[in-house]
Each structure stands twice: as structure tokens, then as C-alpha cells.
Write an enzyme that holds these catalytic residues in place. Structure first.
Site, PDB file in Angstrom:
ATOM      1  NE  ARG A 142      41.610  39.485  47.744  1.00  0.00           N
ATOM      2  CZ  ARG A 142      41.791  38.720  46.667  1.00  0.00           C
ATOM      3  NH1 ARG A 142      40.813  38.525  45.815  1.00  0.00           N
ATOM      4  NH2 ARG A 142      42.953  38.141  46.425  1.00  0.00           N
ATOM      5  CE1 TYR A 145      45.294  32.400  52.682  1.00  0.00           C
ATOM      6  CE2 TYR A 145      45.772  34.170  51.143  1.00  0.00           C
ATOM      7  CZ  TYR A 145      46.045  32.917  51.636  1.00  0.00           C
ATOM      8  OH  TYR A 145      47.059  32.166  51.097  1.00  0.00           O
ATOM      9  CD  GLU A 147      45.319  43.089  57.754  1.00  0.00           C
ATOM     10  OE1 GLU A 147      45.679  43.577  58.838  1.00  0.00           O
ATOM     11  OE2 GLU A 147      45.940  43.287  56.693  1.00  0.00           O
ATOM     12  NE  ARG A 186      44.124  28.017  44.831  1.00  0.00           N
ATOM     13  CZ  ARG A 186      45.090  27.635  45.653  1.00  0.00           C
ATOM     14  NH1 ARG A 186      46.287  28.171  45.566  1.00  0.00           N
ATOM     15  NH2 ARG A 186      44.878  26.713  46.557  1.00  0.00           N
ATOM     16  CG  ASN A 190      37.669  29.530  38.520  1.00  0.00           C
ATOM     17  OD1 ASN A 190      37.431  28.548  39.208  1.00  0.00           O
ATOM     18  ND2 ASN A 190      37.421  30.762  38.916  1.00  0.00           N
ATOM     19  CG  PHE A 191      40.649  30.823  32.872  1.00  0.00           C
ATOM     20  CD1 PHE A 191      39.502  31.358  33.426  1.00  0.00           C
ATOM     21  CD2 PHE A 191      41.654  31.705  32.475  1.00  0.00           C
ATOM     22  CE1 PHE A 191      39.349  32.739  33.601  1.00  0.00           C
ATOM     23  CE2 PHE A 191      41.518  33.076  32.624  1.00  0.00           C
ATOM     24  CZ  PHE A 191      40.369  33.597  33.193  1.00  0.00           C
ATOM     25  NE  ARG A 211      45.721  37.990  40.736  1.00  0.00           N
ATOM     26  CZ  ARG A 211      45.167  39.187  40.601  1.00  0.00           C
ATOM     27  NH1 ARG A 211      45.740  40.108  39.855  1.00  0.00           N
ATOM     28  NH2 ARG A 211      44.040  39.471  41.220  1.00  0.00           N
ATOM     29  N   PRO A 273      43.277  42.451  43.520  1.00  0.00           N
ATOM     30  CG  PRO A 273      45.076  41.466  44.611  1.00  0.00           C
ATOM     31  CD  PRO A 273      43.661  41.220  44.218  1.00  0.00           C
ATOM     32  NE  ARG A 276      49.629  40.596  44.606  1.00  0.00           N
ATOM     33  CZ  ARG A 276      48.603  40.070  45.224  1.00  0.00           C
ATOM     34  NH1 ARG A 276      48.387  38.797  45.211  1.00  0.00           N
ATOM     35  NH2 ARG A 276      47.766  40.840  45.877  1.00  0.00           N
TER      36      ARG A 276
END
Length: 317
Positions: A142, A145, A147, A186, A190-191, A211, A273, A276
Site C-alpha cells: 500500500r 499510495y 507514501e 472499496r 463491494n458489499f 471504518r 488498518p 479508522r
């Protein structure tokens, strides 16, 4: 006052909504997008507007325009898309920042950077305030993105300190709404797509990671508030502090769609993560901004969009 405004990445999910709002206010809007994740269909309804112009352009190349404001939104933002070509992703963040900052320096335009909550990495501080420096792996899958966005923030503040460029930096937390791509990877899209198609709902890890989900209209209002605020560079968190586990989100989507989809569990991706959640104290105090759309209402609008896009029956919520 009418302004001439450039949006890089303006044909994308967020950029196209921003374009709508700025044109509604009577501004002249130029969209520059290479259409990697942006779609012409997102901005097609503006093509006859004399205040609108579309340029197919890659932000890694310099662009010469005369503008009053710049919103730099160009960069793939979902893991499958930014990992597809990691080198291109980091070039987009870093070289893109250099190019828009150079343009802003020359034209004396106010320039906005769409940064990300990913700069906090897998946070050891919860919720995340802007003062937190983050816990980021510099060499993971990841990192291109995470960094890239961190370096872009550095460039913005160095141009501000060294050249007096008028900057604004927003750290975006998870955002959802109409015009998301069905394959963007995302969790909300997705769901919803899996539930509408009657496919298994894919949960990564145990589903207890959290999230915070901000509806796109709220996010764009935050962008514009920051751009209209003088003497405040940011960075400022813009997101919804409501916190949900992946299991809670999946249950809401299944109930609204009326789907019989089953939950299936997969291994958690590398560096994903565990939690968040934005601390939005700064946005409240400096911008007078906070989100207004509850997750349930935003999901209704987003499900209706995907049901129409995919031509799937959408029973009562």
C-alpha cells in the site's frame, strides 16, 4: 465572484461531484483527467455548458493554464487500482503535486490537495487527529499510495513556506456515494454490488475492523468550505466520525437490499488498518463543518445508484 477553476481528476467519483457544485455556483470549470479511473459519463451532462471544459491530460505532465483555483484530486484511490501500477501511482502523487504547485506558483492560484487518512497508516492513536504523524510501512504493497500522499503533503507545505503558494490540504476519510466504480474494491461498493447480484459478501479478516463512512455530498461541502476559508492551510480531516465494523456495514447492506447473500471470510490484506476514525474537531472549529447525512440514508442513495447501473432489481429497503 466567478472564478476559473481547474480540477485534476475531475472525471472521477469525487471530482465529478465537485464539478457539479462549482458549476452550480456559476464558476468556470476545467476538468483535466487521463480517465484511468475517471469516466466521461460522470461529466457528460456538462459537455454543452459554456462554463465547462474537459481536457484529457495526465497530471504527471505539466499543464499551462490561467486559473484562479486548483483542486488536485488526481490519483487512483482504491487498493486494486493504486496497486495495479504502483510506480505510476507514486508518480501521480509526487509529480502531480509538483506540477499543480508549479502552476499555482506561476498563476498565484489557491491550490487544494486531496490527501488521505491513509497517511496515518495503521494508527496507534484513535481517533486520529491532524497532529498524529502516523504509523506507515514505507515498503509495503500500500506504500505507493500512502507514501505518495505523504510526500505530496510535504511538497505542498514546502512550496507554501518557500514560495508563498496559497495551499489547502484535506485528509479524506472513507467516502461513498453515487458514481463509485462497481469494481473499485472499496468496501461499500463491494458489499452493495455483491448483495445486489446475490453473490457471497466478502469479509476480510474477522470483520471487526472499523471504518468511518462519509457521504459524498458532505465531503464536497467540506472541500468547498476549506477553499473559501482564508488564513488556514490545513491539513484538516474531513470525514464522518461514526464508526462501524465491517460486519455491521454488511448487515445494513444485506437488510436494505433484501439479499440472501452469505458472508464469506478471507485473509486480511497486508497492512490493512484495524481501525479508522477521524477527529473532526478542527473542521468543526475552523470551518464550521460537520457531516449531516447518516449512513443509513447515504446507503439508500448509493444502493439505488448501483441497482440502476447494474440493472439489478432493488426490493424495498
Amino acid at each position: 465572484m466567478k472564478k476559473r477553476i481547474l480540477i485534476t481528476g475531475g472525471a472521477g467519483f469525487l471530482g465529478s461531484h465537485l464539478c457539479d457544485r462549482l458549476l452550480e455556483q456559476g464558476h468556470e470549470v476545467i476538468v483535466a483527467d487521463n480517465l484511468f479511473t475517471g469516466r466521461k459519463s460522470n461529466i457528460a451532462h456538462h459537455l454543452g455548458n459554456p462554463n465547462f471544459e474537459f481536457i484529457r491530460h495526465d497530471v504527471t505532465d505539466p499543464i499551462r493554464l490561467e486559473v484562479d483555483q486548483i483542486y488536485n484530486l488526481a490519483c487512483p484511490a482504491s487498493p486494486p487500482h493504486y496497486q495495479y501500477n504502483a510506480i505510476k501511482t507514486i508518480k501521480t502523487s509526487v509529480m502531480g503535486a509538483i506540477n499543480v504547485l508549479g502552476l499555482a506558483k506561476r498563476t498565484k492560484a489557491r491550490v487544494f490537495q486531496a490527501s488521505t487518512s491513509e497517511i496515518y497508516g495503521d494508527p496507534e492513536v484513535h481517533p486520529q487527529p491532524e497532529s498524529y504523524w502516523g504509523n506507515v510501512n514505507t515498503i509495503g504493497v500500500r506504500s505507493c499510495y500512502d507514501e505518495g500522499k505523504r510526500v505530496a503533503e510535504t511538497l505542498f507545505f514546502d512550496y507554501h513556506r518557500q514560495n508563498g503558494v496559497d495551499i489547502r490540504v484535506v485528509r479524506i476519510f472513507n467516502t461513498y456515494g453515487p458514481r463509485m466504480l462497481p469494481n473499485d474494491g472499496r468496501v461499500v461498493s463491494n458489499f452493495i454490488v455483491q448483495a445486489l447480484r446475490g453473490e457471497d459478501i466478502t469479509i476480510y479478516g474477522d470483520g471487526k475492523q472499523t471504518r468511518s463512512f462519509c457521504y459524498v455530498d458532505d465531503l464536497i461541502a467540506g472541500f468547498m468550505k476549506l477553499m473559501e476559508t482564508d488564513n488556514f492551510t490545513g491539513p484538516v480531516n474531513i470525514g464522518n466520525p461514526g464508526e462501524f465494523t465491517m460486519l455491521e456495514l454488511a448487515e445494513q447492506v444485506l437488510k436494505k437490499v433484501g439479499s440472501k447473500s452469505k458472508l464469506v471470510f478471507r485473509a486480511l490484506p497486508s497492512d490493512d488498518p484495524k481501525q479508522r476514525k477521524p477527529d473532526i474537531t478542527l473542521a468543526k472549529t475552523r470551518l464550521g463543518w460537520e457531516p449531516k447525512v447518516p449512513l443509513s440514508d447515504g446507503l439508500d442513495k448509493t444502493i439505488a445508484y448501483f441497482a440502476k447501473l447494474l440493472d439489478c432489481p432493488y426490493p424495498q429497503s
